[in-house]
Design a protein around this motif. Structure first.
Motif, PDB file in Angstrom:
ATOM      1  N   THR A 198       0.622   2.187 -13.897  1.00  9.43           N
ATOM      2  CA  THR A 198      -0.378   2.854 -13.064  1.00  9.43           C
ATOM      3  C   THR A 198      -1.477   3.435 -13.958  1.00  9.43           C
ATOM      4  OG1 THR A 198       1.014   4.823 -13.086  1.00  9.43           O
ATOM      5  CG2 THR A 198       1.254   3.347 -11.212  1.00  9.43           C
ATOM      6  N   PRO A 199      -2.692   3.548 -13.432  1.00 10.52           N
ATOM      7  CA  PRO A 199      -3.820   3.917 -14.297  1.00 10.52           C
ATOM      8  C   PRO A 199      -3.897   5.409 -14.618  1.00 10.52           C
ATOM      9  CG  PRO A 199      -4.581   3.615 -12.043  1.00 10.52           C
ATOM     10  CD  PRO A 199      -3.119   3.255 -12.052  1.00 10.52           C
ATOM     11  N   ALA A 200      -4.463   5.711 -15.780  1.00 11.05           N
ATOM     12  CA  ALA A 200      -4.764   7.103 -16.144  1.00 11.05           C
ATOM     13  C   ALA A 200      -6.102   7.509 -15.546  1.00 11.05           C
ATOM     14  CB  ALA A 200      -4.794   7.257 -17.660  1.00 11.05           C
ATOM     15  N   LEU A 201      -7.037   6.554 -15.495  1.00 15.76           N
ATOM     16  CA  LEU A 201      -8.358   6.826 -14.928  1.00 15.76           C
ATOM     17  C   LEU A 201      -8.320   6.523 -13.438  1.00 15.76           C
ATOM     18  CD1 LEU A 201     -10.553   5.025 -17.626  1.00 15.76           C
ATOM     19  CD2 LEU A 201     -10.061   7.470 -17.458  1.00 15.76           C
ATOM     20  N   THR A 202      -8.763   7.477 -12.649  1.00 22.22           N
ATOM     21  CA  THR A 202      -8.705   7.247 -11.207  1.00 22.22           C
ATOM     22  C   THR A 202      -9.813   8.008 -10.490  1.00 22.22           C
ATOM     23  OG1 THR A 202      -7.322   7.454  -9.225  1.00 22.22           O
ATOM     24  CG2 THR A 202      -7.037   9.122 -10.928  1.00 22.22           C
ATOM     25  N   SER A 203     -10.201   7.492  -9.347  1.00 21.88           N
ATOM     26  CA  SER A 203     -11.154   8.224  -8.524  1.00 21.88           C
ATOM     27  C   SER A 203     -10.443   8.967  -7.391  1.00 21.88           C
ATOM     28  CB  SER A 203     -12.217   7.261  -7.976  1.00 21.88           C
ATOM     29  OG  SER A 203     -11.633   6.049  -7.570  1.00 21.88           O
TER      30      SER A 203
ATOM     31  N   GLN B 182       1.636   8.164  -8.055  1.00 21.08           N
ATOM     32  CA  GLN B 182       2.373   7.844  -6.821  1.00 21.08           C
ATOM     33  C   GLN B 182       1.627   6.895  -5.879  1.00 21.08           C
ATOM     34  OE1 GLN B 182       3.422  11.197  -4.291  1.00 21.08           O
ATOM     35  NE2 GLN B 182       3.124   9.838  -2.558  1.00 21.08           N
ATOM     36  N   LEU B 183       0.364   7.206  -5.601  1.00 20.20           N
ATOM     37  CA  LEU B 183      -0.358   6.381  -4.619  1.00 20.20           C
ATOM     38  C   LEU B 183      -0.447   4.932  -5.117  1.00 20.20           C
ATOM     39  CD1 LEU B 183      -3.268   8.708  -3.392  1.00 20.20           C
ATOM     40  CD2 LEU B 183      -0.827   8.791  -2.888  1.00 20.20           C
ATOM     41  N   HIS B 184      -0.663   4.780  -6.424  1.00 19.88           N
ATOM     42  CA  HIS B 184      -0.747   3.431  -6.985  1.00 19.88           C
ATOM     43  C   HIS B 184       0.609   2.737  -6.977  1.00 19.88           C
ATOM     44  CE1 HIS B 184      -4.228   5.692  -8.614  1.00 19.88           C
ATOM     45  NE2 HIS B 184      -4.860   4.565  -8.342  1.00 19.88           N
ATOM     46  N   LEU B 185       1.651   3.515  -7.205  1.00 17.66           N
ATOM     47  CA  LEU B 185       2.998   2.930  -7.139  1.00 17.66           C
ATOM     48  C   LEU B 185       3.313   2.451  -5.725  1.00 17.66           C
ATOM     49  CD1 LEU B 185       5.609   5.046  -9.126  1.00 17.66           C
ATOM     50  CD2 LEU B 185       4.765   2.751  -9.639  1.00 17.66           C
ATOM     51  N   GLU B 186       2.828   3.198  -4.736  1.00 21.38           N
ATOM     52  CA  GLU B 186       3.091   2.793  -3.344  1.00 21.38           C
ATOM     53  C   GLU B 186       2.494   1.412  -3.048  1.00 21.38           C
ATOM     54  OE1 GLU B 186       2.907   5.648  -0.033  1.00 21.38           O
ATOM     55  OE2 GLU B 186       2.662   7.204  -1.544  1.00 21.38           O
ATOM     56  N   VAL B 187       1.335   1.134  -3.656  1.00 18.38           N
ATOM     57  CA  VAL B 187       0.737  -0.200  -3.511  1.00 18.38           C
ATOM     58  C   VAL B 187       1.733  -1.267  -3.960  1.00 18.38           C
ATOM     59  CG1 VAL B 187      -0.976  -1.776  -4.509  1.00 18.38           C
ATOM     60  CG2 VAL B 187      -1.682   0.504  -3.738  1.00 18.38           C
ATOM     61  N   PHE B 188       2.329  -1.043  -5.123  1.00 16.73           N
ATOM     62  CA  PHE B 188       3.244  -2.054  -5.665  1.00 16.73           C
ATOM     63  C   PHE B 188       4.602  -2.046  -4.963  1.00 16.73           C
ATOM     64  CE2 PHE B 188       1.338  -4.462  -9.150  1.00 16.73           C
ATOM     65  CZ  PHE B 188       0.089  -3.871  -9.174  1.00 16.73           C
ATOM     66  N   ALA B 189       5.011  -0.881  -4.442  1.00 14.92           N
ATOM     67  CA  ALA B 189       6.253  -0.848  -3.661  1.00 14.92           C
ATOM     68  C   ALA B 189       6.108  -1.710  -2.412  1.00 14.92           C
ATOM     69  CB  ALA B 189       6.612   0.589  -3.277  1.00 14.92           C
ATOM     70  N   GLY B 190       4.860  -1.878  -1.937  1.00 13.32           N
ATOM     71  CA  GLY B 190       4.588  -2.727  -0.783  1.00 13.32           C
ATOM     72  C   GLY B 190       4.600  -4.213  -1.111  1.00 13.32           C
ATOM     73  N   ALA B 191       5.004  -4.561  -2.321  1.00 14.17           N
ATOM     74  CA  ALA B 191       5.111  -5.966  -2.707  1.00 14.17           C
ATOM     75  C   ALA B 191       6.385  -6.238  -3.501  1.00 14.17           C
ATOM     76  CB  ALA B 191       3.899  -6.395  -3.531  1.00 14.17           C
ATOM     77  N   PHE B 192       6.894  -5.202  -4.172  1.00 16.84           N
ATOM     78  CA  PHE B 192       8.048  -5.392  -5.063  1.00 16.84           C
ATOM     79  C   PHE B 192       9.270  -4.574  -4.647  1.00 16.84           C
ATOM     80  CE2 PHE B 192       4.414  -6.738  -7.433  1.00 16.84           C
ATOM     81  CZ  PHE B 192       4.865  -7.860  -8.099  1.00 16.84           C
ATOM     82  N   LYS B 193       9.140  -3.834  -3.576  1.00 18.97           N
ATOM     83  CA  LYS B 193      10.256  -3.086  -3.019  1.00 18.97           C
ATOM     84  C   LYS B 193      10.681  -1.914  -3.901  1.00 18.97           C
ATOM     85  CE  LYS B 193      13.973  -5.470  -1.460  1.00 18.97           C
ATOM     86  NZ  LYS B 193      14.594  -6.473  -0.561  1.00 18.97           N
ATOM     87  N   ARG B 194      10.952  -2.145  -5.178  1.00 17.60           N
ATOM     88  CA  ARG B 194      11.369  -1.030  -6.040  1.00 17.60           C
ATOM     89  C   ARG B 194      10.529  -1.051  -7.307  1.00 17.60           C
ATOM     90  NH1 ARG B 194      16.376  -2.305  -3.792  1.00 17.60           N
ATOM     91  NH2 ARG B 194      17.412  -3.442  -5.459  1.00 17.60           N
TER      92      ARG B 194
ATOM     93  N   VAL C 113       7.995  10.142 -15.236  1.00 19.47           N
ATOM     94  CA  VAL C 113       8.553   8.909 -14.685  1.00 19.47           C
ATOM     95  C   VAL C 113       8.527   9.076 -13.172  1.00 19.47           C
ATOM     96  CG1 VAL C 113      10.925   9.775 -14.965  1.00 19.47           C
ATOM     97  CG2 VAL C 113      10.531   7.328 -14.685  1.00 19.47           C
ATOM     98  N   GLU C 114       7.989   8.051 -12.502  1.00 18.57           N
ATOM     99  CA  GLU C 114       7.892   8.088 -11.046  1.00 18.57           C
ATOM    100  C   GLU C 114       8.450   6.773 -10.502  1.00 18.57           C
ATOM    101  OE1 GLU C 114       3.940  10.325  -9.787  1.00 18.57           O
ATOM    102  OE2 GLU C 114       3.507   8.962 -11.421  1.00 18.57           O
ATOM    103  N   ALA C 115       8.997   6.848  -9.304  1.00 19.18           N
ATOM    104  CA  ALA C 115       9.552   5.636  -8.693  1.00 19.18           C
ATOM    105  C   ALA C 115       9.280   5.636  -7.208  1.00 19.18           C
ATOM    106  CB  ALA C 115      11.056   5.559  -8.954  1.00 19.18           C
TER     107      ALA C 115
END
Lengths: 457, 457
Positions: free
Chosen positions: B160-165, B201-213, B238-240
């Motif tokens: 997930t990115p360090a730079l974000t808007s 977290q928000l970026h992880l949710e994007v990937f959870a919507g394709a990779f489940k975990r 660490v976030e999951a």
């Protein structure tokens, strides 16, 4: 403890690998495509754990009602061997539940192949595309392989900082970090100017002076204005430092073994993903074999490289004439790796004038003990050097390159307290993946690309 | 391929573990102490791979000439069993070479025990101290254990990115990133205001919507002005996120197993380091056993927690009176974890008003399906929740908390395209290590601490 003990539904990968024909299974995922026939219906379900997902077979076409590409489903059924060529298993559905619908009109990822440029515009959905999904698994796997290499060779992981008051390369293309604006750094959050790191090398050297072998795996940042497929403003980098190393050939062997073993790890653990990318390119398969091969990579000096470039086929038509003393341009690196050697090539001993202050000069006084590893694809994959470890010599180098001594006093003082000959390198993680996927742009390799004018999501 | 095949001198850890008495060995490292007697001399050598280093024995005191604490040495000799109680092996020196001297007068790390505050002032040398060296190995080992847990349970690592808007928590304590100052974000590098992430977290949710975990392991940033031992401006987290999870108990079991298995991994692989820290504390040993134990951690609701706090021994004398509807203060968390339960305790179902917009409300309408894990030491170790996955509900929550809809439209739209019930959490990596080391300040746990007014090195 397995995932199912945690109360999590197993991944399709595990179901396919561990299940036997006739097993009752429960799976979940997203619909990639639906095909309704008169007497049956089929859907392809993906959960990101495999390249192809799994085909589910519905004996009653009514069961497919409401199923659309993109919707999320939970399925119960029976695993069976698949008659299809492209999959080993499929699921005979006994029940299917639509968990979250996806409107067929507005869902942007349809079955047809989308361009990578289009996918970048839907960055929050593109992880579901086959290409970005495969890249993500390769990233995961490559990182695993890198850690394994460093652990096997007793390197200690160090979390070098993103926030720093140093600028390792002195390139100046850094981002400032502030809570109040950049006018008055002395009244800002840190009471000084702070920027985002361009490299963790100096900090790694601190730890190499206590742990002998250290590495990091961190984001790094460059406020690089150029809009090419090779540059990102935020990227991941793996860097390593080894104390008590005084020869370039030792450093080369560490770098080479890192690239080789990580490549081999991908071959062993992500074969379908590698094949997927190799499908579109004749050169990827042979390149991967060459990278994983035990035969040492080609190693030439900068001087030899200039000689090869100057004698290059006139058809090469370089925009910049290769000349001793000048840096190698991308076109030169590409010629060496892609055209001339058609594989990885170390170029060593660059002129002292074009390299940073911390590199150890060779006895000739004209060159430094450094190397770049050039490869087909991204060209420059990694760079490293022996480090100047003598106090007076380093002090002179800092002065002659015009750096502020004050901000580097801690770094310089390492040479006073039990200094050792040491060496290290850094590799762009996205460039490694660019090499193994053959993708043209690193923007398709990092989850959320950041570059000039663009920081979405 | 072993390190020695790479041309690297083996670590002391490997020499001690793999070598036999009588073996010829070559080692390198830094001198921790020297003792010269009439007929012999002794030195303790460390290379960061073990807690204690190794004792080397010189049969001629002349061999110790020039040896000082901090100097770097290369030694050849013979391995032998040690008569000492604290070590299993020692080296009979045949030759010793001083690679880099350390001036006895100016070398700041002498044999005596230094305070952690003093060590922070010499951040570039403190990795050689026994405490920071042990912390560094524990960091390395804990990270390894975390990756192992996620790999074993088929989570995909996402960078997930360090730079974000975006600003996930909406706390506002963010750092701005700029190349030109913060006056005109629209003409700055990214053509908009960009900050350093407080959570992926928000970026992880994007990937959870394709990779489940999915999980990450990244630096996160808070421009937190408070100068306590629990806060850093840059820290690792660490976030999951797990898709298709609709019960808090499943999330709790994932979190608990992560903490349990990582603790067990440390017990198995870093015993000497854990013992080193447990020496100064009666409660660390029992705490580690409790964390690694198969018995479920205590789990209470926020409402029960308030009840316990309100009935706490009057000696607890809270500065803030515990009241339903208010957040738990550090003193409350400390009372629950350290005094009342003397171990880890999950507190679930906090009031909706004091939690972020993305958490899923419970049917009672007053609380959300979330939890914090409180532990002795750092108190709050991790926090997580079920996420609101319904489009309209989430839209309402964003509006009612007063967020700009525009910057979150991509996040909201995930709920339109195959949404699933999902859940996730985040754990501060330094807090985990604070718990297992018992150290009072996280500044001694991260290699280069950054906090208000301080960004050295």
């Amino acid at each position: 403890m397995s995932s199912s003990k945690l109360g999590l539904v197993p991944t399709l990968r595990r179901v396919i690998a561990d299940g036997a024909s006739g097993d009752d299974v429960k799976v979940s995922g997203w619909v990639r495509s639906v095909r309704v026939q008169k007497r049956m219906a089929f859907a392809e379900i993906s959960d990101g754990s495999t390249l192809r997902g799994i085909q589910v077979v519905m004996e009653d076409p009514q069961m497919a009602r409401g199923l659309t590409t993109g919707c999320s489903v939970e399925i119960a059924g029976t695993l069976s061997d698949s008659p299809g060529r492209e999959q080993s298993k499929e699921i005979q559905v006994s029940s299917i539940k639509i968990v979250g619908p996806a409107d067929a009109e507005s869902y942007p990822l349809q079955k047809k192949r989308h361009t990578l440029e289009f996918l970048r515009e839907i960055g929050h959905l593109r992880p579901r595309s086959q290409t970005i999904s495969a890249v993500t698994r390769l990233r995961h796997c490559a990182e695993k392989g890198l850690h394994k290499f460093f652990h096997d060779n007793e390197f200690v992981r160090v979390h070098t900082p993103a926030l720093t008051s140093n600028d390792c390369e002195g390139g100046g293309e850094t981002f400032s970090v502030t809570t109040s604006g950049t006018e008055n750094p002395e009244t800002d959050f840190f009471n000084k100017r702070v920027n985002l790191t361009v490299s963790g090398q100096l900090h790694l050297e601190v730890f190499a002076g206590a742990f002998k072998r250290v590495y990091n795996f961190n984001p790094a940042f460059r406020a690089e204005p150029s809009q090419t497929g090779r540059h990102l403003s935020e990227f991941w980098m793996v860097e390593a430092e080894c104390a008590f190393v005084d020869s370039l050939s030792t450093l080369v062997s560490v770098e080479e073994e890192m690239v080789r073993s990580t490549t081999q790890f991908l071959v062993d653990n992500a074969g379908p993903e590698l094949d997927f990318f190799a499908r579109d390119s004749d050169r990827l398969g042979p390149l991967m074999r060459r990278l994983a091969d035990q035969q040492p990579y080609v190693c030439i000096t900068y001087t030899e490289a200039i000689d090869i470039l100057q004698r290059a086929d006139p058809l090469a038509k370089f925009q910049f004439k290769p000349r001793w003393g000048q840096g190698l341009q991308s076109e030169h690196e590409r010629y060496l790796a892609t055209t001339h050697f058609e594989g990885p090539v170390f170029v060593t001993d660059y002129p002292v004038a074009i390299k940073p202050f911390y590199m150890l000069p060779n006895p000739d006084g004209r060159t430094v003990a450094c190397m770049d590893l050039l490869v087909p694809g991204p060209c420059e994959l990694l760079g490293g050097s022996l480090r100047e470890h003598d106090y007076s010599q380093l002090k002179g180098a800092i002065e002659s390159k015009g750096f502020e001594m004050e901000s580097l006093d801690w770094y310089l003082s390492l040479r006073k307290h039990g200094t050792t000959p040491h060496a290290g390198f850094g590799m762009g993680f996205e460039r490694f993946l660019q090499m193994v996927t053959g993708l043209e742009s690193v923007r398709d390799i990092i989850p959320f690309p950041r570059h000039a004018g663009r920081c979405q999501y």
